[in-house]
Design an enzyme around this catalytic site. Structure first.
Site, mmCIF file in Angstrom:
data_model
loop_
_atom_site.group_PDB
_atom_site.id
_atom_site.type_symbol
_atom_site.label_atom_id
_atom_site.label_comp_id
_atom_site.label_asym_id
_atom_site.label_seq_id
_atom_site.Cartn_x
_atom_site.Cartn_y
_atom_site.Cartn_z
ATOM 1 N N ASP A 47 66.251 27.926 53.821
ATOM 2 C CA ASP A 47 67.523 28.214 54.228
ATOM 3 C C ASP A 47 68.134 26.968 54.655
ATOM 4 O OD1 ASP A 47 69.665 29.649 54.914
ATOM 5 O OD2 ASP A 47 68.875 30.239 56.775
ATOM 6 N N GLY A 48 69.407 27.029 54.910
ATOM 7 C CA GLY A 48 70.130 25.670 55.424
ATOM 8 C C GLY A 48 70.645 24.803 54.451
ATOM 9 N N ASN A 49 70.960 24.853 53.265
ATOM 10 C CA ASN A 49 71.406 23.973 52.281
ATOM 11 C C ASN A 49 72.878 23.849 52.774
ATOM 12 O OD1 ASN A 49 68.858 24.170 50.922
ATOM 13 N ND2 ASN A 49 69.907 25.237 49.293
ATOM 14 N N ARG A 94 74.519 24.242 55.753
ATOM 15 C CA ARG A 94 74.587 23.505 56.693
ATOM 16 C C ARG A 94 74.271 22.093 56.621
ATOM 17 N NH1 ARG A 94 71.587 27.623 60.127
ATOM 18 N NH2 ARG A 94 71.034 28.516 57.984
ATOM 19 N N ARG A 130 78.939 22.149 49.768
ATOM 20 C CA ARG A 130 77.863 23.124 49.761
ATOM 21 C C ARG A 130 77.045 23.116 48.648
ATOM 22 N NH1 ARG A 130 77.260 27.350 53.576
ATOM 23 N NH2 ARG A 130 76.011 28.397 52.104
ATOM 24 N N THR A 172 69.310 39.476 46.793
ATOM 25 C CA THR A 172 70.220 40.401 46.241
ATOM 26 C C THR A 172 71.416 40.384 46.996
ATOM 27 O OG1 THR A 172 69.115 42.018 47.578
ATOM 28 C CG2 THR A 172 68.575 41.759 45.340
ATOM 29 N N ASN A 229 72.781 37.497 48.235
ATOM 30 C CA ASN A 229 73.645 36.358 47.809
ATOM 31 C C ASN A 229 74.673 36.643 46.820
ATOM 32 O OD1 ASN A 229 70.850 34.260 48.443
ATOM 33 N ND2 ASN A 229 72.348 34.922 50.072
ATOM 34 N N TRP A 230 74.766 37.832 46.008
ATOM 35 C CA TRP A 230 76.056 37.854 45.538
ATOM 36 C C TRP A 230 77.125 38.008 45.945
ATOM 37 C CZ3 TRP A 230 75.097 37.605 40.126
ATOM 38 C CH2 TRP A 230 73.804 37.898 39.586
ATOM 39 N N ARG A 267 64.744 35.169 61.303
ATOM 40 C CA ARG A 267 64.801 36.690 60.670
ATOM 41 C C ARG A 267 64.208 36.605 59.223
ATOM 42 N NH1 ARG A 267 70.105 35.292 61.397
ATOM 43 N NH2 ARG A 267 71.185 34.494 59.618
ATOM 44 N N SER A 307 65.543 38.421 56.599
ATOM 45 C CA SER A 307 66.546 38.645 55.563
ATOM 46 C C SER A 307 66.049 39.403 54.219
ATOM 47 C CB SER A 307 67.132 36.986 55.165
ATOM 48 O OG SER A 307 67.741 36.762 56.250
HETATM 49 C C1 IPE Z 1 67.896 34.044 52.927
HETATM 50 O O1 IPE Z 1 68.802 33.241 53.296
HETATM 51 C C2 IPE Z 1 67.915 34.113 51.364
HETATM 52 C C3 IPE Z 1 67.555 32.719 50.413
HETATM 53 C C4 IPE Z 1 67.008 31.811 51.286
HETATM 54 C C5 IPE Z 1 67.731 32.687 49.280
HETATM 55 P P1 IPE Z 1 70.299 33.668 53.528
HETATM 56 O O2 IPE Z 1 70.978 32.339 54.240
HETATM 57 O O3 IPE Z 1 71.157 34.156 52.496
HETATM 58 O O4 IPE Z 1 70.160 34.629 54.806
HETATM 59 P P2 IPE Z 1 70.924 35.202 55.932
HETATM 60 O O5 IPE Z 1 72.367 35.629 55.187
HETATM 61 O O6 IPE Z 1 71.340 34.124 56.815
HETATM 62 O O7 IPE Z 1 70.294 36.406 56.553
HETATM 63 C C1 IPE Z 2 69.912 28.490 51.450
HETATM 64 O O1 IPE Z 2 70.907 27.939 52.118
HETATM 65 C C2 IPE Z 2 70.101 28.839 49.936
HETATM 66 C C3 IPE Z 2 70.504 30.091 49.480
HETATM 67 C C4 IPE Z 2 70.472 31.235 50.288
HETATM 68 C C5 IPE Z 2 70.816 30.311 48.271
HETATM 69 P P1 IPE Z 2 72.256 28.591 52.460
HETATM 70 O O2 IPE Z 2 72.994 28.389 51.255
HETATM 71 O O3 IPE Z 2 72.048 29.872 53.119
HETATM 72 O O4 IPE Z 2 72.574 27.677 53.790
HETATM 73 P P2 IPE Z 2 73.340 27.856 55.051
HETATM 74 O O5 IPE Z 2 72.363 29.127 55.560
HETATM 75 O O6 IPE Z 2 74.670 28.459 54.717
HETATM 76 O O7 IPE Z 2 73.356 26.562 55.834
HETATM 77 MG MG MG Z 3 71.510 30.724 55.133
#
Ligand code: IPE
Ligand code: IPE
Ligand code: MG
Length: 231
Positions: free
Chosen positions: A11-13, A15, A24, A57, A59-60, A185, A187
């Protein structure tokens, strides 16, 4: 002791990119690259199974251009895994719901799974269009179908049987779950499989998560007094 199976919520790409004033998608590119670095480091450390959450699922519901970039990055990742199969000695499998993916993605997944099927230095699972509730529902449908067709007796449905209908069949449960970037969490990730895993949360966003931090997570895992059930 090195955990046999590590699961990661990458997570966090977004941000990471925002903090640098970048789009992003640049964060996703950097994040995809980091899978290679961390898989290599994990293999060196003796980790046998690595399962990474690449697309959920849920992320769509992100903007269309972001979703299509994530699809492209999966294909690029699979292309590299195909090309480097022998060098990496890594078996790659994709877990999650396949039907909704484009045909060219499904085909590529199958090719990579096939070409890497014989390698066993490390097993990499990429969770893509993965949601744990969806996985459990799909498993339940298959079980019901098998019962209906007389292939399975409902009295024989044990935890083990149920596990064998999940996408992670033949893969031991994770010993350690790592989530980057500060959220604490699950997720919708591996709800069944994480029943007894240790959780490690770090504020580091995924693109900056280094082999050194992987080692730090493993050190902390080893320092915890592991408890199974009431032992
Ligand atoms: C969880 O991250 C899914 C992946 C890392 C692919 P998200 O960024 O989508 O999760 P939420 O929405 O913060 O719970
Ligand atoms: C995780 O990074 C990658 C995916 C969920 C695909 P995010 O895209 O969720 O990055 P943040 O949480 O918005 O920083
Ligand atoms: Mg995220």
């Amino acid at each position: 002791m090195v955990p046999k199976h590590i699961a990661i919520i990458m997570d966090g790409n977004g941000r990471w990119a925002k903090a640098k004033g970048l789009p992003r998608t640049v964060g996703h590119i950097k994040g995809a690259k980091n899978i290679e670095t961390i898989a290599r480091a994990a293999k060196k450390l003796g980790v046998k199974y690595l399962t990474v959450y690449a697309f959920s699922t849920e992320n769509w519901s992100r903007p269309e251009d972001e979703v299509s970039k994530l699809m492209e990055l999966l294909i690029e990742y699979l292309n590299k895994a195909y090309k480097n199969a022998e060098k990496n000695q890594m078996r790659v499998r994709v877990i999650g719901q396949r039907e909704r993916l484009e045909k060219r993605i499904k085909d590529r997944i199958e090719e990579v799974e096939e070409v890497t099927a014989g390698y066993d230095e490390i097993f990499l699972q990429v969770a893509f269009n993965y949601g744990s509730r969806d996985e459990i529902v799909r498993a339940t449908r298959k079980i019901t179908q098998d019962v209906k067709e007389g292939k399975l007796d409902s009295a024989d449905i044990t935890e083990e049987t149920f596990g064998s209908y999940l996408d992670t069949k033949d893969i031991p449960d994770p010993d350690l779950l790592i989530r980057t970037s500060g959220e604490e969490r699950i997720s919708n990730y591996l709800l069944w499989q994480l029943a007894y895993s240790e959780f490690y949360f770090t504020k580091t966003p995924w693109p900056d998560f280094s082999p050194k931090e992987l080692e730090a997570a493993i050190d902390e895992f080893n320092n915890r007094n592991r408890r199974f059930g009431n032992v």
